[in-house]
Design a protein around this motif. Structure first.
Motif, PDB file in Angstrom:
ATOM      1  N   LEU A  51       0.596  -1.346  -0.192  1.00 45.24           N
ATOM      2  CA  LEU A  51      -0.311   0.205   0.193  1.00 45.24           C
ATOM      3  C   LEU A  51       0.927   1.354  -0.019  1.00 45.24           C
ATOM      4  O   LEU A  51       2.026   1.511   0.735  1.00 45.24           O
ATOM      5  CB  LEU A  51      -1.017   0.282   1.594  1.00 45.24           C
ATOM      6  N   SER A  52       0.199   2.010  -0.734  1.00 50.93           N
ATOM      7  CA  SER A  52       1.441   3.317  -0.731  1.00 50.93           C
ATOM      8  C   SER A  52      -0.306   5.067   0.162  1.00 50.93           C
ATOM      9  O   SER A  52      -1.060   4.256  -0.725  1.00 50.93           O
ATOM     10  CB  SER A  52       1.695   3.411  -1.745  1.00 50.93           C
ATOM     11  N   CYS A  53       0.854   5.487   0.570  1.00 55.45           N
ATOM     12  CA  CYS A  53       0.019   6.930   0.360  1.00 55.45           C
ATOM     13  C   CYS A  53       0.879   7.775   0.377  1.00 55.45           C
ATOM     14  O   CYS A  53       1.475   8.512   0.956  1.00 55.45           O
ATOM     15  CB  CYS A  53      -1.132   7.030   2.290  1.00 55.45           C
ATOM     16  N   ALA A  54       0.249   9.108  -0.698  1.00 60.17           N
ATOM     17  CA  ALA A  54       1.205  10.028  -0.984  1.00 60.17           C
ATOM     18  C   ALA A  54       0.633  11.217  -0.135  1.00 60.17           C
ATOM     19  O   ALA A  54      -0.740  11.039  -0.343  1.00 60.17           O
ATOM     20  CB  ALA A  54       1.017  10.605  -2.095  1.00 60.17           C
ATOM     21  N   ALA A  55       1.484  11.876   0.315  1.00 60.68           N
ATOM     22  CA  ALA A  55       0.789  13.207   0.613  1.00 60.68           C
ATOM     23  C   ALA A  55       0.488  14.615  -0.159  1.00 60.68           C
ATOM     24  O   ALA A  55       1.747  14.302  -1.576  1.00 60.68           O
ATOM     25  CB  ALA A  55       1.525  13.772   2.051  1.00 60.68           C
TER      26      ALA A  55
END
Length: 121
Positions: free
Chosen positions: A18-22
């Motif tokens: 999983l990735s989470c970009a801000a």
């Protein structure tokens, strides 16, 4: 704003990242975390990582199988999930807060929209 992605359907024993970009602001000085929520259950802590990346903490249920990491240059946090089990099925959320990470979801200021992970047996 946080945008989580990378969820999907995987067989038990498989892996997902999983990735989470801000966006909109930098989260380099914030702690970042992953939580998950299964149908009919409360949101639960999965893992957290400090702003420098050197401090991590995991829920007992994922310890040794999941790895949290971050790339501050890309303003992104990752969750590598290995040896997935059907009980890992949930919507996974990323979150951030100033200061140290915590297992308590109410302490987090910013949340992503969630990405669904389904593990089939």
């Amino acid at each position: 704003q946080l945008q989580a992605y990378g969820g999907g359907l995987v067989q038990a024993g498989g892996s997902l990242r999983l990735s989470c970009a801000a966006s909109g602001r930098t989260f380099n000085s914030f702690s970042l975390a992953w939580f998950r929520q299964a149908p009919g259950k409360e949101r639960e802590f999965v893992a957290t990582i400090g702003w420098g990346g050197g401090s991590t903490s995991y829920a007992d249920s994922v310890k040794g199988r999941f790895t949290i990491s971050r790339d501050n240059a890309k303003n992104t946090v990752y969750l590598q999930m290995n040896s997935l089990k059907p009980e890992d099925t949930a919507v996974y959320y990323c979150a951030s807060k100033g200061g140290e990470g915590t297992v308590e979801p109410s302490r987090y200021d910013y949340w992503g929209q969630g990405t669904l992970v389904t593990v089939s047996s």
